[in-house]
Design a protein around this motif. Structure first.
Motif, PDB file in Angstrom:
ATOM      1  N   LEU A  13       0.865  -1.160   0.000  1.00  0.00           N
ATOM      2  CA  LEU A  13       0.000   0.000   0.000  1.00  0.00           C
ATOM      3  C   LEU A  13       0.910   1.221   0.000  1.00  0.00           C
ATOM      4  N   ILE A  14       0.599   2.200  -0.818  1.00  0.00           N
ATOM      5  CA  ILE A  14       1.380   3.431  -0.847  1.00  0.00           C
ATOM      6  C   ILE A  14       0.453   4.586  -0.490  1.00  0.00           C
ATOM      7  N   ILE A  15       0.844   5.346   0.535  1.00  0.00           N
ATOM      8  CA  ILE A  15       0.070   6.494   0.980  1.00  0.00           C
ATOM      9  C   ILE A  15       0.849   7.760   0.642  1.00  0.00           C
ATOM     10  N   GLU A  16       0.193   8.652  -0.079  1.00  0.00           N
ATOM     11  CA  GLU A  16       0.793   9.944  -0.408  1.00  0.00           C
ATOM     12  C   GLU A  16      -0.092  11.032   0.184  1.00  0.00           C
ATOM     13  N   LYS A  17       0.532  11.966   0.893  1.00  0.00           N
ATOM     14  CA  LYS A  17      -0.185  13.082   1.512  1.00  0.00           C
ATOM     15  C   LYS A  17       0.391  14.379   0.977  1.00  0.00           C
ATOM     16  N   ARG A  18      -0.497  15.301   0.620  1.00  0.00           N
ATOM     17  CA  ARG A  18      -0.076  16.626   0.212  1.00  0.00           C
ATOM     18  C   ARG A  18      -0.761  17.630   1.132  1.00  0.00           C
ATOM     19  N   ASP A  19       0.053  18.468   1.744  1.00  0.00           N
ATOM     20  CA  ASP A  19      -0.427  19.472   2.673  1.00  0.00           C
ATOM     21  C   ASP A  19      -0.654  20.751   1.890  1.00  0.00           C
ATOM     22  N   GLY A  20      -1.876  20.931   1.392  1.00  0.00           N
ATOM     23  CA  GLY A  20      -2.202  22.118   0.611  1.00  0.00           C
ATOM     24  C   GLY A  20      -2.545  23.298   1.499  1.00  0.00           C
ATOM     25  N   GLU A  21      -2.846  24.412   0.884  1.00  0.00           N
ATOM     26  CA  GLU A  21      -3.142  25.624   1.651  1.00  0.00           C
ATOM     27  C   GLU A  21      -4.392  25.467   2.511  1.00  0.00           C
ATOM     28  N   LYS A  22      -5.464  24.881   1.928  1.00  0.00           N
ATOM     29  CA  LYS A  22      -6.725  24.737   2.667  1.00  0.00           C
ATOM     30  C   LYS A  22      -7.144  23.292   2.885  1.00  0.00           C
ATOM     31  N   THR A  23      -6.494  22.359   2.213  1.00  0.00           N
ATOM     32  CA  THR A  23      -6.886  20.954   2.328  1.00  0.00           C
ATOM     33  C   THR A  23      -5.668  20.037   2.450  1.00  0.00           C
ATOM     34  N   PHE A  24      -5.939  18.863   2.986  1.00  0.00           N
ATOM     35  CA  PHE A  24      -4.994  17.757   2.891  1.00  0.00           C
ATOM     36  C   PHE A  24      -5.479  16.884   1.743  1.00  0.00           C
ATOM     37  N   GLU A  25      -4.602  16.569   0.802  1.00  0.00           N
ATOM     38  CA  GLU A  25      -4.927  15.691  -0.310  1.00  0.00           C
ATOM     39  C   GLU A  25      -4.275  14.345  -0.028  1.00  0.00           C
ATOM     40  N   ILE A  26      -5.080  13.281  -0.061  1.00  0.00           N
ATOM     41  CA  ILE A  26      -4.597  11.950   0.292  1.00  0.00           C
ATOM     42  C   ILE A  26      -4.845  10.998  -0.870  1.00  0.00           C
ATOM     43  N   SER A  27      -3.822  10.232  -1.207  1.00  0.00           N
ATOM     44  CA  SER A  27      -3.913   9.213  -2.246  1.00  0.00           C
ATOM     45  C   SER A  27      -3.419   7.901  -1.650  1.00  0.00           C
ATOM     46  N   ILE A  28      -4.238   6.868  -1.763  1.00  0.00           N
ATOM     47  CA  ILE A  28      -3.873   5.535  -1.274  1.00  0.00           C
ATOM     48  C   ILE A  28      -3.941   4.587  -2.452  1.00  0.00           C
ATOM     49  N   SER A  29      -2.820   3.986  -2.798  1.00  0.00           N
ATOM     50  CA  SER A  29      -2.814   3.022  -3.892  1.00  0.00           C
ATOM     51  C   SER A  29      -2.430   1.649  -3.343  1.00  0.00           C
ATOM     52  N   ILE A  30      -2.976   0.617  -3.954  1.00  0.00           N
ATOM     53  CA  ILE A  30      -2.767  -0.743  -3.477  1.00  0.00           C
ATOM     54  C   ILE A  30      -2.274  -1.612  -4.624  1.00  0.00           C
ATOM     55  N   ASP A  31      -1.350  -2.486  -4.315  1.00  0.00           N
ATOM     56  CA  ASP A  31      -0.814  -3.441  -5.274  1.00  0.00           C
ATOM     57  C   ASP A  31      -1.490  -4.780  -4.992  1.00  0.00           C
ATOM     58  N   SER A  32      -2.598  -5.039  -5.681  1.00  0.00           N
ATOM     59  CA  SER A  32      -3.351  -6.273  -5.466  1.00  0.00           C
ATOM     60  C   SER A  32      -4.182  -6.567  -6.707  1.00  0.00           C
ATOM     61  N   ASP A  33      -4.239  -7.832  -7.080  1.00  0.00           N
ATOM     62  CA  ASP A  33      -5.105  -8.235  -8.183  1.00  0.00           C
ATOM     63  C   ASP A  33      -6.534  -8.445  -7.702  1.00  0.00           C
ATOM     64  N   ASP A  34      -6.718  -8.570  -6.385  1.00  0.00           N
ATOM     65  CA  ASP A  34      -8.044  -8.793  -5.807  1.00  0.00           C
ATOM     66  C   ASP A  34      -8.850  -7.502  -5.789  1.00  0.00           C
ATOM     67  N   GLU A  35     -10.176  -7.645  -5.796  1.00  0.00           N
ATOM     68  CA  GLU A  35     -11.044  -6.499  -5.585  1.00  0.00           C
ATOM     69  C   GLU A  35     -10.818  -6.019  -4.150  1.00  0.00           C
ATOM     70  N   CYS A  36     -10.641  -4.715  -3.967  1.00  0.00           N
ATOM     71  CA  CYS A  36     -10.334  -4.159  -2.647  1.00  0.00           C
ATOM     72  C   CYS A  36     -11.235  -2.964  -2.361  1.00  0.00           C
ATOM     73  N   ILE A  37     -11.589  -2.827  -1.090  1.00  0.00           N
ATOM     74  CA  ILE A  37     -12.404  -1.710  -0.647  1.00  0.00           C
ATOM     75  C   ILE A  37     -11.694  -1.050   0.525  1.00  0.00           C
ATOM     76  N   LEU A  38     -11.628   0.266   0.505  1.00  0.00           N
ATOM     77  CA  LEU A  38     -11.071   1.023   1.619  1.00  0.00           C
ATOM     78  C   LEU A  38     -12.214   1.322   2.587  1.00  0.00           C
ATOM     79  N   HIS A  39     -12.146   0.764   3.778  1.00  0.00           N
ATOM     80  CA  HIS A  39     -13.138   0.977   4.832  1.00  0.00           C
ATOM     81  C   HIS A  39     -12.511   2.001   5.767  1.00  0.00           C
ATOM     82  N   TRP A  40     -13.082   3.214   5.845  1.00  0.00           N
ATOM     83  CA  TRP A  40     -12.382   4.279   6.554  1.00  0.00           C
ATOM     84  C   TRP A  40     -13.319   5.273   7.240  1.00  0.00           C
TER      85      TRP A  40
END
Length: 140
Positions: A13-40
């Protein structure tokens, strides 16, 4: 700097965070051939209990799950399975400590959950526990 996490099944799993002026931008990518759901949801870091984020912050293909969480489908974005979302900093300041996105991975085909060995995965918004998330918690 991206954070790479080895999952219980050996995938990554790769998590990328960008601290913008008014928002946090979050990207989560997963290395899997299976169907995946982010429960958060939003949590007080490692403390138990989640709060459901407002739907204006939900990424595409997200549904409510119970009272404190949502589920987002990992979709192909730039050739990778990803979930991307933004959270408004002003909103987080008003949340009385519920300012850390926390998640587990759900594999619906096998009805399996990866919950970081019972600890959940936590995205600290800032430089680790002492960064922005801790500062926001103190202010709230």
């Amino acid at each position: 700097m991206p954070e790479n996490i080895v999952l219980e099944n050996g995938g990554s799993l790769i998590i990328e965070k960008r601290d913008g002026e008014k928002t946090f931008e979050i990207s989560i990518s997963i290395d899997s051939d299976d169907e995946c759901i982010l429960h958060w949801g939003l949590s007080k870091g490692n403390r138990p209990g989640w709060q459901m984020p407002p739907d204006k912050f939900w990424p595409k293909d997200t549904e409510q799950f119970g009272q404190g969480a949502v589920q987002s489908v990992f979709n192909k974005i730039d050739g990778k399975k990803k979930v991307e979302f933004k959270i408004d900093k002003e909103f987080l300041l008003k949340q009385k400590g519920f300012n850390s996105p926390s998640f587990v991975i759900y594999y619906p085909q096998t009805n399996r959950w990866d919950n970081n060995r019972g600890k959940n995965y936590v995205i600290w918004l800032g430089e680790g526990q002492s960064g922005t998330a801790a500062l926001i918690e103190e202010i709230a």
